[in-house]
Design a protein around this motif. Structure first.
Motif, mmCIF file in Angstrom:
data_model
loop_
_atom_site.group_PDB
_atom_site.id
_atom_site.type_symbol
_atom_site.label_atom_id
_atom_site.label_comp_id
_atom_site.label_asym_id
_atom_site.label_seq_id
_atom_site.Cartn_x
_atom_site.Cartn_y
_atom_site.Cartn_z
ATOM 1 N N ILE A 14 0.841 -1.198 0.000
ATOM 2 C CA ILE A 14 0.000 0.000 0.000
ATOM 3 C C ILE A 14 0.882 1.257 0.000
ATOM 4 C CG2 ILE A 14 -1.835 1.271 1.213
ATOM 5 C CD1 ILE A 14 -2.718 -1.536 0.196
ATOM 6 N N ALA A 15 1.733 1.395 1.023
ATOM 7 C CA ALA A 15 2.543 2.610 1.142
ATOM 8 C C ALA A 15 3.447 2.793 -0.077
ATOM 9 C CB ALA A 15 3.391 2.537 2.417
ATOM 10 N N GLY A 16 4.091 1.696 -0.537
ATOM 11 C CA GLY A 16 5.053 1.776 -1.650
ATOM 12 C C GLY A 16 4.423 2.315 -2.930
ATOM 13 N N ILE A 33 10.806 -1.942 -5.525
ATOM 14 C CA ILE A 33 11.170 -3.358 -5.467
ATOM 15 C C ILE A 33 10.272 -4.070 -4.461
ATOM 16 C CG2 ILE A 33 13.566 -3.139 -6.246
ATOM 17 C CD1 ILE A 33 14.387 -3.322 -3.256
ATOM 18 N N GLU A 34 9.962 -5.323 -4.751
ATOM 19 C CA GLU A 34 9.106 -6.131 -3.874
ATOM 20 C C GLU A 34 9.789 -7.484 -3.693
ATOM 21 O OE1 GLU A 34 6.101 -6.169 -2.013
ATOM 22 O OE2 GLU A 34 6.633 -8.284 -1.752
ATOM 23 N N ARG A 35 9.886 -7.885 -2.446
ATOM 24 C CA ARG A 35 10.574 -9.136 -2.127
ATOM 25 C C ARG A 35 9.839 -10.365 -2.692
ATOM 26 N NH1 ARG A 35 13.869 -9.969 2.996
ATOM 27 N NH2 ARG A 35 14.622 -12.051 2.694
ATOM 28 N N ALA A 36 8.505 -10.321 -2.642
ATOM 29 C CA ALA A 36 7.719 -11.464 -3.144
ATOM 30 C C ALA A 36 7.843 -11.552 -4.673
ATOM 31 C CB ALA A 36 6.257 -11.287 -2.742
ATOM 32 N N LEU A 103 -10.753 -5.531 -0.058
ATOM 33 C CA LEU A 103 -9.718 -6.521 0.268
ATOM 34 C C LEU A 103 -8.347 -5.871 0.083
ATOM 35 C CD1 LEU A 103 -11.154 -9.688 -1.491
ATOM 36 C CD2 LEU A 103 -11.162 -9.175 0.945
ATOM 37 N N ARG A 104 -7.435 -6.173 0.996
ATOM 38 C CA ARG A 104 -6.112 -5.551 0.922
ATOM 39 C C ARG A 104 -5.453 -5.804 -0.430
ATOM 40 N NH1 ARG A 104 -0.875 -6.056 0.705
ATOM 41 N NH2 ARG A 104 -1.371 -8.141 -0.003
ATOM 42 N N GLY A 105 -5.611 -7.045 -0.938
ATOM 43 C CA GLY A 105 -4.991 -7.390 -2.223
ATOM 44 C C GLY A 105 -5.585 -6.579 -3.365
ATOM 45 N N ALA A 154 12.089 2.881 2.792
ATOM 46 C CA ALA A 154 11.592 1.571 3.237
ATOM 47 C C ALA A 154 10.074 1.633 3.358
ATOM 48 C CB ALA A 154 12.214 1.214 4.586
ATOM 49 N N ALA A 155 9.376 0.779 2.594
ATOM 50 C CA ALA A 155 7.907 0.676 2.691
ATOM 51 C C ALA A 155 7.581 -0.800 2.786
ATOM 52 C CB ALA A 155 7.261 1.314 1.468
ATOM 53 N N ASP A 156 8.435 -1.524 3.541
ATOM 54 C CA ASP A 156 8.331 -2.990 3.536
ATOM 55 C C ASP A 156 7.702 -3.546 4.811
ATOM 56 O OD1 ASP A 156 10.696 -2.054 4.614
ATOM 57 O OD2 ASP A 156 11.920 -3.741 3.983
ATOM 58 N N GLY A 157 6.774 -2.780 5.381
ATOM 59 C CA GLY A 157 5.905 -3.332 6.406
ATOM 60 C C GLY A 157 6.513 -3.447 7.791
ATOM 61 N N ILE A 158 5.714 -4.019 8.687
ATOM 62 C CA ILE A 158 6.075 -4.054 10.110
ATOM 63 C C ILE A 158 7.424 -4.743 10.367
ATOM 64 C CG2 ILE A 158 4.656 -6.135 10.515
ATOM 65 C CD1 ILE A 158 4.066 -4.971 13.288
ATOM 66 N N GLY A 159 7.699 -5.802 9.618
ATOM 67 C CA GLY A 159 8.942 -6.551 9.854
ATOM 68 C C GLY A 159 10.089 -6.057 8.978
ATOM 69 N N ILE A 265 -1.664 -18.003 3.790
ATOM 70 C CA ILE A 265 -1.657 -17.706 5.238
ATOM 71 C C ILE A 265 -0.629 -16.608 5.546
ATOM 72 C CG2 ILE A 265 -1.283 -18.619 7.564
ATOM 73 C CD1 ILE A 265 -1.987 -21.393 6.476
ATOM 74 N N TYR A 266 -1.111 -15.574 6.212
ATOM 75 C CA TYR A 266 -0.232 -14.510 6.711
ATOM 76 C C TYR A 266 -0.289 -14.580 8.227
ATOM 77 C CZ TYR A 266 1.013 -9.705 8.088
ATOM 78 O OH TYR A 266 1.581 -8.593 8.699
ATOM 79 N N ILE A 267 0.848 -14.711 8.876
ATOM 80 C CA ILE A 267 0.867 -14.686 10.350
ATOM 81 C C ILE A 267 1.864 -13.630 10.807
ATOM 82 C CG2 ILE A 267 1.432 -15.920 12.490
ATOM 83 C CD1 ILE A 267 0.431 -18.413 11.449
ATOM 84 N N SER A 294 -0.804 -1.136 14.381
ATOM 85 C CA SER A 294 -1.410 -2.450 14.641
ATOM 86 C C SER A 294 -2.834 -2.485 14.088
ATOM 87 C CB SER A 294 -1.411 -2.848 16.120
ATOM 88 O OG SER A 294 -2.631 -2.477 16.719
ATOM 89 N N PRO A 295 -3.282 -3.683 13.655
ATOM 90 C CA PRO A 295 -4.634 -3.792 13.085
ATOM 91 C C PRO A 295 -5.724 -3.425 14.088
ATOM 92 C CG PRO A 295 -3.344 -5.769 12.618
ATOM 93 C CD PRO A 295 -2.543 -4.944 13.582
ATOM 94 N N LEU A 296 -5.383 -3.395 15.384
ATOM 95 C CA LEU A 296 -6.389 -3.056 16.404
ATOM 96 C C LEU A 296 -6.959 -1.660 16.207
ATOM 97 C CD1 LEU A 296 -4.404 -4.347 19.480
ATOM 98 C CD2 LEU A 296 -6.476 -5.375 18.563
ATOM 99 N N MET A 299 -6.306 1.507 11.364
ATOM 100 C CA MET A 299 -5.815 2.721 10.709
ATOM 101 C C MET A 299 -4.501 2.543 9.959
ATOM 102 S SD MET A 299 -7.760 5.399 10.964
ATOM 103 C CE MET A 299 -6.705 6.845 10.879
ATOM 104 N N GLY A 300 -3.973 1.299 9.887
ATOM 105 C CA GLY A 300 -2.666 1.083 9.252
ATOM 106 C C GLY A 300 -2.653 1.513 7.797
ATOM 107 N N THR A 301 -3.708 1.180 7.076
ATOM 108 C CA THR A 301 -3.750 1.510 5.648
ATOM 109 C C THR A 301 -3.926 3.013 5.444
ATOM 110 O OG1 THR A 301 -4.615 -0.675 5.179
ATOM 111 C CG2 THR A 301 -4.990 1.004 3.500
ATOM 112 N N THR A 302 -4.796 3.615 6.255
ATOM 113 C CA THR A 302 -4.991 5.068 6.141
ATOM 114 C C THR A 302 -3.679 5.803 6.433
ATOM 115 O OG1 THR A 302 -7.305 4.845 6.740
ATOM 116 C CG2 THR A 302 -6.333 7.021 7.042
#
Ligand SMILES: Cc1cc2nc3c(=O)[nH]c(=O)nc-3n(C[C@H](O)[C@H](O)[C@H](O)COP(=O)(O)OP(=O)(O)OC[C@H]3O[C@@H](n4cnc5c(N)ncnc54)[C@H](O)[C@@H]3O)c2cc1C
Length: 404
Positions: A14-16, A33-36, A103-105, A154-159, A265-267, A294-296, A299-302
């Motif tokens: 999303i951010a990238g 660039i995307e790792r996947a 959907l996020r995808g 860096a726009a490569d997410g939480i990890g 599966i995403y964990i 956090s998804p709680l 607001m992560g996407t916004t």
């Protein structure tokens, strides 16, 4: 004529792609660039709220996003016999289902399609080393190729591994004690157009949500003290979920039974990213990599959409990257801190350990959803409050009028 500034963005979710959209509009030369190996399509519905909504309108994709709505009608809180304990219809004061549910995808794909001609995308690619000089950043990729860029984001997410390469262990991950997982399962007769939320003892919550593809999106959240699970392979992820779902009641067995056939599966841990700075020299961060709430918070996407808009706008307006990173942070940080603030007791309160705890919680939710309480909340908060009208106290800077 001066050459275009070359920017490398790491992460195409999303951010990238949002950052790529604005930077290419402002005349930057952008590589993402995307790792996947390809665009990742997994995940449940995500919300776009407040000023995020204004930005997607400016990007010209609001209609497309609205059309991709999952058509979820609201949330039903159910017990182990699937009896509805409480109902929060879409549009109600405390609704879990917001006006825009996509959907996020699907959202990622809309942003990718919008930018793939102007920006260069490379899949299966990630950074292994960064070397900054006064004039440039020398980037080494997996496979040992090297290239020079003016800026790296860096726009490569939480990890984010790129964050670690830039800042080491400086940013802190505030772990909230739970892991959450998202996966797609076949739709069956009990699935409706409502999201169904089930709380099981031993701190487990399962949510099933309708999608617009004829399948069902499941999320399973569970307690994991001290980062107890960090599955990497698909087999490990399936095993972790099988263990968590065991004896959970309700539709837990149904999910466990199809796990061997699920391939998305995403964990991940429920954590917040707290970083004392979002840039170092010519390298910066945006989205979950910088300030995952956090998804709680929903607001992560916004935050990712707004952060990308502001970072690109400041790089365009300020011209000098140091000043741009500073004003990006000055503008965004109060908003991020407000979003990251969790109400007292959250998330623990939502994940009772015992059967008695589940019973108490179910009854509290029932009272909360009752007509008099909802009416009172509505009166106190001046509802109905559409997502579109609520700017979360954030004043969106204007950059576009200076674009040629
Ligand atoms: C597959 C997936 C499913 C998700 N499902 C949900 C969900 O159901 N509900 C929810 O609330 N949130 C979900 N999220 C998180 C949500 O997308 C983010 O919280 C939010 O949208 C902010 O997005 P982001 O672009 O900052 O980070 P993310 O969405 O996390 O995207 C980061 C991207 O960077 C890529 N990446 C990772 N490492 C590297 C690297 N070293 N180099 C290059 N690229 C890299 C990842 O593959 C990913 O595409 C999901 C994320 C992913 C990746």
């Amino acid at each position: 004529m001066s050459r275009k500034q070359k920017v490398l963005i790491c992460g195409a979710s999303i951010a990238g792609p949002c950052l790529a959209y604005w930077l290419t509009r402002y005349g930057f030369d952008v590589t993402v660039i995307e790792r996947a190996p390809s665009l990742r399509m997994g995940g449940q519905n995500i919300d776009i709220k407040g000023v995020g909504r204004k930005i997607i309108r400016m990007m010209g994709v609001e209609d497309q996003i609205e059309k991709a709505n999952t058509t979820e009608q609201g949330l039903q809180y159910v017990d182990e016999r699937n009896i509805v304990i409480a109902e929060f219809p879409k549009g109600s004061t405390t609704s879990f289902t917001s006006e825009i549910e996509i959907l996020r995808g699907d959202l990622s794909n809309i942003f990718y399609t919008l930018t793939k001609t102007e920006a260069k995308y490379r899949f299966g690619t990630y950074v292994t080393k960064l070397a900054q000089t006064d004039k440039e950043v020398i980037v080494t990729f997996n496979g040992d190729g090297q290239e020079q860029f003016d800026l790296v984001i860096a726009a490569d997410g939480i990890g984010s591994c790129t964050r670690t390469i830039i800042f080491g262990n400086e940013p802190r991950l505030k772990y909230l004690g739970y892991y959450t997982s998202y996966l797609t399962i076949p739709r069956v007769m009990t699935d409706t157009q409502w999201a169904r939320w089930y709380t099981a003892p031993s701190a487990r919550v399962v949510i099933l949500r309708p999608d617009n593809k004829g399948s069902t999106r499941a999320s399973v959240t569970f307690s994991a003290p001290n980062h107890g699970v960090q599955p990497t392979s698909e087999t490990e992820k399936r095993q972790v979920l099988k263990n968590v779902l065991k004896g959970g009641g309700w539709e837990c067995d149904r999910i466990a039974a199809v796990l061997d056939d699920v391939d998305d599966i995403y964990i991940g841990p429920l954590s917040q990213v707290k970083a004392s700075r979002w840039a170092s020299g010519r390298c910066g961060m945006v989205g979950d990599a910088a300030y995952c709430p956090s998804p709680l918070t929903g607001m992560g996407t916004t935050l990712a959409i707004v952060g990308a808009y502001v970072l690109a706008g400041e790089l365009f307006r300020q011209k000098e990257y140091g000043a741009a990173f500073r004003s990006y942070e000055t503008l965004m940080r109060p908003y991020v801190e407000k979003v990251q603030k969790l109400p007292p007791g959250v998330p623990r309160i939502a994940y009772p350990k015992t059967k008695m705890g589940v019973w108490v919680l179910n009854n509290v939710v029932k009272i909360f959803a009752s007509r008099p309480v909802q009416k009172l909340i509505s009166l106190l908060s001046g509802q109905p409050k559409l997502d579109t009208d609520n700017d979360d106290g954030f004043v969106l800077p204007e950059y576009l009028r200076n674009v040629d």
